[in-house]
Enzyme design. Structure first.
Site, PDB file in Angstrom:
ATOM      1  N   TRP A   1       0.833  -1.210   0.000  1.00 49.78           N
ATOM      2  CA  TRP A   1       0.000   0.000   0.000  1.00 49.78           C
ATOM      3  C   TRP A   1       0.860   1.248   0.000  1.00 49.78           C
ATOM      4  CZ3 TRP A   1      -4.243  -1.358  -1.889  1.00 49.78           C
ATOM      5  CH2 TRP A   1      -4.908  -2.502  -1.489  1.00 49.78           C
TER       6      TRP A   1
ATOM      7  N   LYS B   1     -12.369  -1.575   6.764  1.00 52.71           N
ATOM      8  CA  LYS B   1     -11.554  -2.402   7.656  1.00 52.71           C
ATOM      9  C   LYS B   1     -11.947  -2.260   9.128  1.00 52.71           C
ATOM     10  CE  LYS B   1      -8.383  -3.447   4.235  1.00 52.71           C
ATOM     11  NZ  LYS B   1      -7.798  -2.338   3.485  1.00 52.71           N
TER      12      LYS B   1
ATOM     13  N   ASP C   1      -1.806   6.847   6.076  1.00 52.16           N
ATOM     14  CA  ASP C   1      -2.849   5.901   5.667  1.00 52.16           C
ATOM     15  C   ASP C   1      -3.142   5.010   6.884  1.00 52.16           C
ATOM     16  OD1 ASP C   1      -4.364   3.801   4.681  1.00 52.16           O
ATOM     17  OD2 ASP C   1      -2.978   3.276   3.066  1.00 52.16           O
TER      18      ASP C   1
END
Ligand SMILES: *Cc1c(COP(=O)(O)O)cnc(C)c1O
Length: 356
Positions: free
Chosen positions: A101, A192, A168
Site C-alpha cells: 500500500w 476495515k 494511511d
C-alpha cells in the site's frame, strides 16, 4: 454455529450494526422508506452525516483545526488526491515504504512530481518497520502507513518531523487512540474497521491546504468537499450510515481506549500461541507486530497444512488465508471481533500440536 470471521477486508463489523442496518434498508427513521432510496439532502440523511462526523471528532478528539470528510474512491484514491493537494511543483513528498500500500501511494506522487523513499523494508518482504531514518523537515510532506494489513506490521510510534505528516490508517483507525493534532492528513477506507466499502474517511488540517500551487481536479480538491460538507456530489449513503452505526457502537463500548485494550488482549492471546507452539512461526518482527493482522506460517506445511485447514473449517473459522505475497495464515482481529473467536483459532493450533 457462529462463524468466526478473520477476513482482512471487507471484514467483520458488529452484529448489532448489521441488524440495525438491515432494518434501515426497509424502513429508515420510521419514514416507510429505505435509507438507500431517500435524498442525501433530506433531513434524515443530513442528520446521519452530521452524527457520523461528530462521532469521528468525539472518538478521536479531532481538534477544530481539522475537518472530517466522508469521500469515495477508497484509500487508493487518496494516494493520488493527497499528492495533488500537498505536493508542489518544486517540492517533494517523502515516503516510508512498509508494504504494497505504501508503494502504491508513492507511485502516485512520483507520477505527479518528486517523491522519495526515506527507508524501506522491502528487502525482508516488509516484515518489519524501518527505524532511525531521516525525514527532510522541508519536504512538502512525509507519508507513512500506520498498519500494514498484508504483512502484519504496525507503527507503534510515529516519527517526529516538521514536515506535514500524512498517514494511511485504513486498517487500524479507531483501534487505538491517536493524537490527530500531529497529522496534517489521515485517511482510511471504511471497510476495515468502520463500515462497508464505499466511503473513505479523511481527516485533514485546514491550514495545510491550498499550498501545492497546482490545478487540482474539482473532485480531488479537499476544499471542494470541505465547502460542501462531504455533499458536493452524492455521498455513499449506505456506507456512511453504517459507519455512523459502528461509531455509535464503538462509543457505547468505551471508545478507542477500551477498543485498544480489547485489541491488545486478543493479539496477546494469538501471538503467545504462535510463539509457544512449536508447529508455528510468526512472520513479523516481534516489536512491530500488528494488533489488527497477525501473520504466521506452519513450520512444516507439507506435514500439517491439510490437518490444520480441516480443523479450522470444522470450527467455522473463515478468512485466515495469508495474502498471496506472504502465504501461510493471516488472522485479522478488527474491533468487532470477540476474544472467543481468537480463542477458537488458538484451540485449533493447540489441537494440531496434540495430534502430531
Ligand atoms: C485495504 C487498504 C488500502 C486500500 O483500500 P481501498 O479502499 O480498497 O482503496 C490501502 N491501504 C491500506 C493500509 C489498506 O489496508
Amino acid at each position: 454455529m457462529k462463524t468466526h470471521n478473520f477476513s482482512a477486508g471487507p471484514c467483520i463489523l458488529p452484529q448489532e450494526v448489521f441488524k440495525e442496518a438491515s432494518e434501515s434498508l426497509i424502513n429508515f427513521d420510521n419514514l416507510g422508506l429505505s435509507v438507500i432510496e431517500i435524498s442525501h439532502r433530506s433531513k434524515s440523511f443530513v442528520a446521519v452525516m452530521d452524527e457520523a462526523v461528530a462521532l469521528v471528532k468525539d472518538q478521536l478528539q479531532v481538534p477544530d483545526t481539522h475537518e472530517v470528510l466522508f469521500l469515495q474512491g477508497g484509500a487508493s484514491m487518496q494516494f493520488a488526491m493527497l499528492a495533488f493537494n500537498f505536493l508542489s511543483e518544486n517540492g517533494k513528498g517523502q515516503y516510508l515504504d512498509t508494504g504494497a500500500w505504501s508503494a502504491k501511494a508513492y507511485k502516485e506522487a512520483a507520477g505527479l512530481g518528486s517523491a522519495e523513499v526515506v527507508a524501506s523494508s522491502k528487502d525482508a518482504n516488509y516484515n518489519y518497520i524501518p527505524k532511525g531514518y531521516a525525514i527532510d523537515d522541508n519536504a512538502d510532506y512525509f507519508h507513512c502507513t500506520s498498519n500494514n494489513t498484508i504483512y502484519g506490521t504496525q507503527i507503534k510510534e510515529f516519527p517526529q518531523t516538521e514536515a506535514p505528516l500524512i498517514c494511511d490508517m485504513s486498517s487500524d483507525i479507531f483501534s487505538r487512540p491517536v493524537d490527530v493534532s500531529k497529522f496534517d492528513l489521515i485517511y482510511a477506507g471504511a471497510q476495515k474497521n468502520l463500515g462497508p466499502a464505499g466511503a473513505t474517511l479523511v481527516i485533514v488540517k485546514k491550514d495545510a491546504l491550498g499550498k501545492s500551487g497546482r490545478y487540482i481536479p474539482t473532485m480531488l480538491d479537499y476544499n471542494t468537499h470541505i465547502s460542501k460538507g462531504s455533499m458536493f456530489n452524492t455521498p455513499p449513503v449506505f456506507s456512511v450510515y453504517v459507519s455512523m452505526l459502528t461509531l455509535r457502537w464503538l462509543k457505547a463500548n468505551g471508545g478507542v481506549e477500551a477498543a485498544q485494550q480489547r485489541n491488545e488482549e486478543k493479539a496477546a492471546l494469538l501471538y503467545n500461541e504462535i510463539d509457544r507452539n512449536p508447529l508455528f512461526v510468526g512472520t513479523a518482527a516481534v516489536e512491530d507486530r500488528s494488533t489488527m493482522n497477525a501473520c504466521f506460517l506452519l513450520n512444516d506445511e507439507a506435514a500439517h497444512k491439510e490437518a490444520f485447514d480441516a480443523m479450522i473449517a470444522e470450527k467455522n473459522i473463515s478468512g485466515v488465508n495469508g495474502h498471496r505475497s506472504v502465504g501461510g495464515y493471516r488472522a485479522s482481529m478488527y474491533n468487532a471481533m470477540d476474544l472467543d473467536s481468537v480463542a477458537a483459532l488458538v484451540d485449533c493450533m493447540k489441537e494440531l500440536e496434540n495430534k502430531f
